[in-house]
Design an enzyme around this catalytic site. Structure first.
Site, mmCIF file in Angstrom:
data_model
loop_
_atom_site.group_PDB
_atom_site.id
_atom_site.type_symbol
_atom_site.label_atom_id
_atom_site.label_comp_id
_atom_site.label_asym_id
_atom_site.label_seq_id
_atom_site.Cartn_x
_atom_site.Cartn_y
_atom_site.Cartn_z
ATOM 1 N NE ARG A 156 -7.328 -8.317 0.731
ATOM 2 C CZ ARG A 156 -6.893 -7.435 -0.172
ATOM 3 N NH1 ARG A 156 -5.941 -6.599 0.133
ATOM 4 N NH2 ARG A 156 -7.441 -7.392 -1.367
ATOM 5 C CE LYS B 87 -4.359 -1.852 1.521
ATOM 6 N NZ LYS B 87 -5.364 -2.028 2.574
HETATM 7 C C1 7PJ Z 1 -8.077 -4.496 1.991
HETATM 8 C C2 7PJ Z 1 -9.105 -5.309 1.558
HETATM 9 C C3 7PJ Z 1 -7.746 -4.452 3.385
HETATM 10 C C4 7PJ Z 1 -9.497 -6.067 3.701
HETATM 11 C C5 7PJ Z 1 -8.287 -4.241 -0.129
HETATM 12 C C6 7PJ Z 1 -5.371 -3.165 -1.683
HETATM 13 C C7 7PJ Z 1 -6.719 -2.545 -1.723
HETATM 14 N N1 7PJ Z 1 -9.814 -6.112 2.403
HETATM 15 N N2 7PJ Z 1 -9.238 -5.154 0.222
HETATM 16 N N3 7PJ Z 1 -8.496 -5.268 4.184
HETATM 17 N N4 7PJ Z 1 -7.566 -3.838 0.914
HETATM 18 N N5 7PJ Z 1 -10.171 -6.838 4.571
HETATM 19 O O1 7PJ Z 1 -5.173 -4.365 -1.492
HETATM 20 O O2 7PJ Z 1 -4.408 -2.351 -1.876
HETATM 21 O O3 7PJ Z 1 -6.877 -3.723 3.873
HETATM 22 S S1 7PJ Z 1 -8.093 -3.705 -1.769
#
Ligand code: 7PJ
Length: 299
Positions: free
Chosen positions: A278, A243
């Protein structure tokens, strides 16, 4: 062969870090205790997130990528068909379904770990679970009309994420009086809304939503104080991988130069109590978390 839902258990033990959350994955009737931190591998099906020029990720290509992440130690695969980056435009439910359903069907048949669907749309939640997804990951924390009911009906675990504002404008001067308290209060309210809608407490995972309506200072404060959220007594999911907060800390480096910074953030998150991380870079994170988890587990 389909892989049933992931079920999330309540805390079973405590140590000096406070309550430890335990996860039980129920895959085809087989339980795996996931008391130690686990990696969720990201499988993005949005056209802006891959560079082969194709409009959609083909299921075979997605399967190859998913198998690689499984081999590298991922415990869940998170599939997303709508970009939630700052400035991203919304997509229709039809377009999202077209992107994700063939891939979920293919993966459900071919990989031994649960699939999570990253969506905010009730229709996509229902169709994805029918196609074999075992978890709902919603960056809007089930605030879309009908989402609480859809998630309750699917009966799979849900991840509730905090976001201030909407993706298109959320990074325009985000403001908090106390970011940690405000995120915590929001997540508590969404957990209460879930319980009222019939979603069992043990099926809820929470996420402070790094980068979603937050400045670099807000993100750093949340990471440092992550343990504060463990008083909500439910497993914590954290997504920081690649990010812009990592990019800014490293001097505005491009996305593919953010692996080591992302791994460092993952280690901090685990030391501060996160249960699911994640990420895009599964092998690197899994190795680092083996070390961090061993330190966290020692009494
Ligand atoms: C997240 C997400 C996060 C959860 C994205 C990216 C943007 N779901 N989906 N937490 N970020 N739960 O991966 O840069 O931080 S999309």
């Amino acid at each position: 062969m389909m892989f049933p839902a992931l079920s999330v258990d309540l805390p079973v033990s405590t140590d000096k870090l406070g309550p430890r959350n335990s996860l039980i994955f129920d895959c085809a009737g087989k339980s795996h205790d996931l008391g130690s931190p686990q990696v969720m591998g990201i499988l993005n099906l949005t056209p802006d997130s891959f560079s082969d020029g194709g409009r959609y990720y083909r299921p075979e290509t997605a399967l190859r990528h998913a198998i690689k992440m499984v081999d590298e130690g991922a415990a869940i695969i998170d599939i997303g068909g709508e970009s939630t980056r700052p400035g991203a435009q919304p997509v229709t439910a039809e377009e999202e379904l077209e992107r994700v359903i063939p891939v979920i069907e293919t993966l459900a048949e071919n990989i031994p770990i649960p699939i999570s669907i990253d969506t905010s749309k009730p229709l996509v939640m229902r169709e994805a679970v029918s196609a074999g997804a075992g978890m709902i990951n919603d960056v809007l924390a089930l605030r879309e009309q009908g989402a609480l009911q859809a998630a309750a009906e699917t009966a799979v675990p849900v991840c509730l994420m905090h976001m201030q504002g909407k993706p298109r404008t959320m990074q325009n001067a985000p403001h908090y009086d106390n970011v940690v308290e405000e995120v915590k209060t929001f997540l508590q309210q969404r957990m209460d809304a879930c319980e009222s809608a019939g979603i069992a407490r043990h099926k809820i995972v929470i996420d402070p939503g790094f980068g979603f309506g937050k400045s670099l200072q807000h993100n750093l404060k949340l990471l440092k104080e992550l343990h504060t959220l463990s008083s909500l007594n439910t497993p914590l999911l954290v997504g920081i991988s690649r990010k812009s907060m990592i990019g800014s800390l490293l001097g505005d480096v491009s996305v593919d130069q953010r692996i080591f910074g992302s791994v460092a953030a993952a280690v901090v998150a685990v030391i501060e109590g996160a249960t699911i991380i994640r990420v895009h870079d599964v092998r690197e994170t899994v190795e680092a978390l083996k070390v961090a988890s061993a330190v966290r587990a020692i009494s």
